[in-house]
Design a protein around this motif. Structure first.
Motif, PDB file in Angstrom:
ATOM      1  N   GLN A  29      37.948  67.824  16.016  1.00 53.24           N
ATOM      2  CA  GLN A  29      36.864  68.632  16.569  1.00 53.24           C
ATOM      3  C   GLN A  29      37.248  70.099  16.506  1.00 53.24           C
ATOM      4  O   GLN A  29      38.414  70.445  16.330  1.00 53.24           O
ATOM      5  CB  GLN A  29      36.489  68.205  17.982  1.00 53.24           C
ATOM      6  CG  GLN A  29      37.479  68.521  19.062  1.00 53.24           C
ATOM      7  CD  GLN A  29      37.016  68.001  20.421  1.00 53.24           C
ATOM      8  OE1 GLN A  29      36.315  67.009  20.540  1.00 53.24           O
ATOM      9  NE2 GLN A  29      37.411  68.691  21.474  1.00 53.24           N
ATOM     10  N   GLU A  30      36.234  70.950  16.636  1.00 53.87           N
ATOM     11  CA  GLU A  30      36.429  72.396  16.568  1.00 53.87           C
ATOM     12  C   GLU A  30      37.234  72.882  17.769  1.00 53.87           C
ATOM     13  O   GLU A  30      37.105  72.362  18.881  1.00 53.87           O
ATOM     14  CB  GLU A  30      35.058  73.073  16.561  1.00 53.87           C
ATOM     15  CG  GLU A  30      35.096  74.562  16.364  1.00 53.87           C
ATOM     16  CD  GLU A  30      33.708  75.174  16.351  1.00 53.87           C
ATOM     17  OE1 GLU A  30      33.585  76.325  16.798  1.00 53.87           O
ATOM     18  OE2 GLU A  30      32.762  74.510  15.900  1.00 53.87           O
ATOM     19  N   VAL A  31      38.063  73.890  17.545  1.00 56.25           N
ATOM     20  CA  VAL A  31      38.803  74.535  18.627  1.00 56.25           C
ATOM     21  C   VAL A  31      37.830  75.419  19.383  1.00 56.25           C
ATOM     22  O   VAL A  31      37.069  76.175  18.789  1.00 56.25           O
ATOM     23  CB  VAL A  31      39.970  75.381  18.067  1.00 56.25           C
ATOM     24  CG1 VAL A  31      40.638  76.187  19.171  1.00 56.25           C
ATOM     25  CG2 VAL A  31      40.971  74.493  17.350  1.00 56.25           C
ATOM     26  N   GLU A  32      37.863  75.318  20.690  1.00 55.83           N
ATOM     27  CA  GLU A  32      36.946  76.092  21.524  1.00 55.83           C
ATOM     28  C   GLU A  32      37.710  77.205  22.234  1.00 55.83           C
ATOM     29  O   GLU A  32      38.704  76.942  22.916  1.00 55.83           O
ATOM     30  CB  GLU A  32      36.281  75.163  22.546  1.00 55.83           C
ATOM     31  CG  GLU A  32      35.183  75.802  23.333  1.00 55.83           C
ATOM     32  CD  GLU A  32      34.411  74.780  24.162  1.00 55.83           C
ATOM     33  OE1 GLU A  32      33.342  75.156  24.658  1.00 55.83           O
ATOM     34  OE2 GLU A  32      34.866  73.648  24.315  1.00 55.83           O
ATOM     35  N   ASN A  33      37.268  78.444  22.071  1.00 54.10           N
ATOM     36  CA  ASN A  33      37.872  79.612  22.723  1.00 54.10           C
ATOM     37  C   ASN A  33      39.372  79.711  22.451  1.00 54.10           C
ATOM     38  O   ASN A  33      40.144  80.064  23.349  1.00 54.10           O
ATOM     39  CB  ASN A  33      37.601  79.592  24.235  1.00 54.10           C
ATOM     40  CG  ASN A  33      36.136  79.622  24.563  1.00 54.10           C
ATOM     41  OD1 ASN A  33      35.359  80.293  23.900  1.00 54.10           O
ATOM     42  ND2 ASN A  33      35.737  78.878  25.580  1.00 54.10           N
ATOM     43  N   ASP A  34      39.787  79.373  21.237  1.00 50.64           N
ATOM     44  CA  ASP A  34      41.207  79.419  20.832  1.00 50.64           C
ATOM     45  C   ASP A  34      42.110  78.578  21.724  1.00 50.64           C
ATOM     46  O   ASP A  34      43.304  78.853  21.844  1.00 50.64           O
ATOM     47  CB  ASP A  34      41.719  80.876  20.801  1.00 50.64           C
ATOM     48  CG  ASP A  34      41.038  81.701  19.724  1.00 50.64           C
ATOM     49  OD1 ASP A  34      40.736  81.143  18.652  1.00 50.64           O
ATOM     50  OD2 ASP A  34      40.797  82.894  19.958  1.00 50.64           O
ATOM     51  N   ASN A  89      29.524  59.273  17.846  1.00 50.89           N
ATOM     52  CA  ASN A  89      30.155  60.574  18.074  1.00 50.89           C
ATOM     53  C   ASN A  89      31.140  60.470  19.223  1.00 50.89           C
ATOM     54  O   ASN A  89      30.869  59.810  20.228  1.00 50.89           O
ATOM     55  CB  ASN A  89      29.110  61.643  18.419  1.00 50.89           C
ATOM     56  CG  ASN A  89      28.233  61.971  17.244  1.00 50.89           C
ATOM     57  OD1 ASN A  89      28.707  62.078  16.116  1.00 50.89           O
ATOM     58  ND2 ASN A  89      26.945  62.111  17.480  1.00 50.89           N
ATOM     59  N   THR A  90      32.278  61.124  19.076  1.00 46.85           N
ATOM     60  CA  THR A  90      33.290  61.142  20.129  1.00 46.85           C
ATOM     61  C   THR A  90      33.662  62.586  20.412  1.00 46.85           C
ATOM     62  O   THR A  90      33.902  63.369  19.504  1.00 46.85           O
ATOM     63  CB  THR A  90      34.549  60.364  19.688  1.00 46.85           C
ATOM     64  OG1 THR A  90      34.180  59.029  19.396  1.00 46.85           O
ATOM     65  CG2 THR A  90      35.605  60.369  20.777  1.00 46.85           C
ATOM     66  N   ARG A  91      33.716  62.937  21.702  1.00 45.24           N
ATOM     67  CA  ARG A  91      34.138  64.269  22.139  1.00 45.24           C
ATOM     68  C   ARG A  91      35.413  64.089  22.947  1.00 45.24           C
ATOM     69  O   ARG A  91      35.540  63.135  23.694  1.00 45.24           O
ATOM     70  CB  ARG A  91      33.115  64.908  23.061  1.00 45.24           C
ATOM     71  CG  ARG A  91      31.757  65.069  22.497  1.00 45.24           C
ATOM     72  CD  ARG A  91      30.787  65.508  23.623  1.00 45.24           C
ATOM     73  NE  ARG A  91      29.420  65.371  23.198  1.00 45.24           N
ATOM     74  CZ  ARG A  91      28.797  66.222  22.406  1.00 45.24           C
ATOM     75  NH1 ARG A  91      29.424  67.269  21.970  1.00 45.24           N
ATOM     76  NH2 ARG A  91      27.556  66.016  22.060  1.00 45.24           N
ATOM     77  N   VAL A  92      36.296  65.059  22.839  1.00 40.45           N
ATOM     78  CA  VAL A  92      37.511  65.055  23.631  1.00 40.45           C
ATOM     79  C   VAL A  92      37.428  66.237  24.593  1.00 40.45           C
ATOM     80  O   VAL A  92      37.206  67.377  24.168  1.00 40.45           O
ATOM     81  CB  VAL A  92      38.769  65.168  22.741  1.00 40.45           C
ATOM     82  CG1 VAL A  92      40.025  65.171  23.609  1.00 40.45           C
ATOM     83  CG2 VAL A  92      38.824  64.035  21.732  1.00 40.45           C
ATOM     84  N   THR A  93      37.563  65.960  25.877  1.00 43.36           N
ATOM     85  CA  THR A  93      37.530  66.999  26.920  1.00 43.36           C
ATOM     86  C   THR A  93      38.600  66.709  27.946  1.00 43.36           C
ATOM     87  O   THR A  93      39.193  65.634  27.969  1.00 43.36           O
ATOM     88  CB  THR A  93      36.167  67.062  27.638  1.00 43.36           C
ATOM     89  OG1 THR A  93      35.961  65.842  28.364  1.00 43.36           O
ATOM     90  CG2 THR A  93      35.027  67.282  26.675  1.00 43.36           C
ATOM     91  N   TYR A  94      38.825  67.670  28.828  1.00 40.06           N
ATOM     92  CA  TYR A  94      39.763  67.448  29.943  1.00 40.06           C
ATOM     93  C   TYR A  94      39.083  66.704  31.041  1.00 40.06           C
ATOM     94  O   TYR A  94      37.932  66.687  31.230  1.00 40.06           O
ATOM     95  CB  TYR A  94      40.296  68.792  30.469  1.00 40.06           C
ATOM     96  CG  TYR A  94      41.322  69.406  29.545  1.00 40.06           C
ATOM     97  CD1 TYR A  94      42.601  68.861  29.449  1.00 40.06           C
ATOM     98  CD2 TYR A  94      41.020  70.514  28.774  1.00 40.06           C
ATOM     99  CE1 TYR A  94      43.548  69.418  28.609  1.00 40.06           C
ATOM    100  CE2 TYR A  94      41.968  71.076  27.934  1.00 40.06           C
ATOM    101  CZ  TYR A  94      43.227  70.518  27.857  1.00 40.06           C
ATOM    102  OH  TYR A  94      44.164  71.079  27.035  1.00 40.06           O
TER     103      TYR A  94
END
Length: 156
Positions: A129-134, A151-156
């Motif tokens: 996935q794209e890097v968000e805010n570096d 679709n799969t998202r990776v979050t904290y």
């Protein structure tokens, strides 16, 4: 101010803005159609992170179309008669190709390949996935995987 010059400035501005638009490939970016849909949640731990490049788009009409229009206008200012017509066509084709290349460059994003060990099964999976805010994930981070419709998202 010349009408063609104004038109050129507007097209350049629109092309630039379109290139700056978010691609929606981060873990926290949702499309309007994603809202209010049930997602499966799994937990895991980041095993490794590899920086990757996510290729830019070349299918957009903004880069190709605006480049062709700008090139056609530029070509139409060359010569006269049949020469002007040929220059207009050549300018439009060259502008379209240049616009497509510019769109690809502007929409290329920094990504990260995340290797994740799932808590529930111990299986190891990989998600890009794209890097968000570096902000890169780090090995050892406990994360959530949000899955819906392939679709799969990776979050904290």
């Amino acid at each position: 101010m010349n009408m063609y010059y104004r038109f050129f400035i507007i097209l350049v501005a629109l092309t630039t803005l379109a290139g700056c638009a978010s691609s929606g490939l981060t873990g926290t970016t949702y499309s309007r159609s994603d809202a209010r849909k049930v997602q499966t949640v799994k937990y895991g731990t980041i095993e490794s992170v590899t920086p990757v490049t996510i290729e830019g788009r070349t299918d957009g009409i903004v880069g190709t179309g605006s480049g062709a229009i700008i090139g056609g206008i530029a070509g139409s200012t060359v010569g006269g008669g049949k020469g002007r017509s040929i220059a207009t066509v050549v300018g439009a084709v060259a502008g379209g190709l240049a616009g497509q290349a510019a769109e690809k460059k502007l929409t290329t994003k920094q990504g990260q390949e995340l290797t994740i060990r799932l808590e529930s099964t111990g299986d190891i999976i990989s998600v890009v996935q794209e890097v968000e805010n570096d902000q890169f994930f780090n090995p050892g981070d406990r994360i959530r995987l949000l899955q819906h419709g392939g679709n799969t998202r990776v979050t904290y």
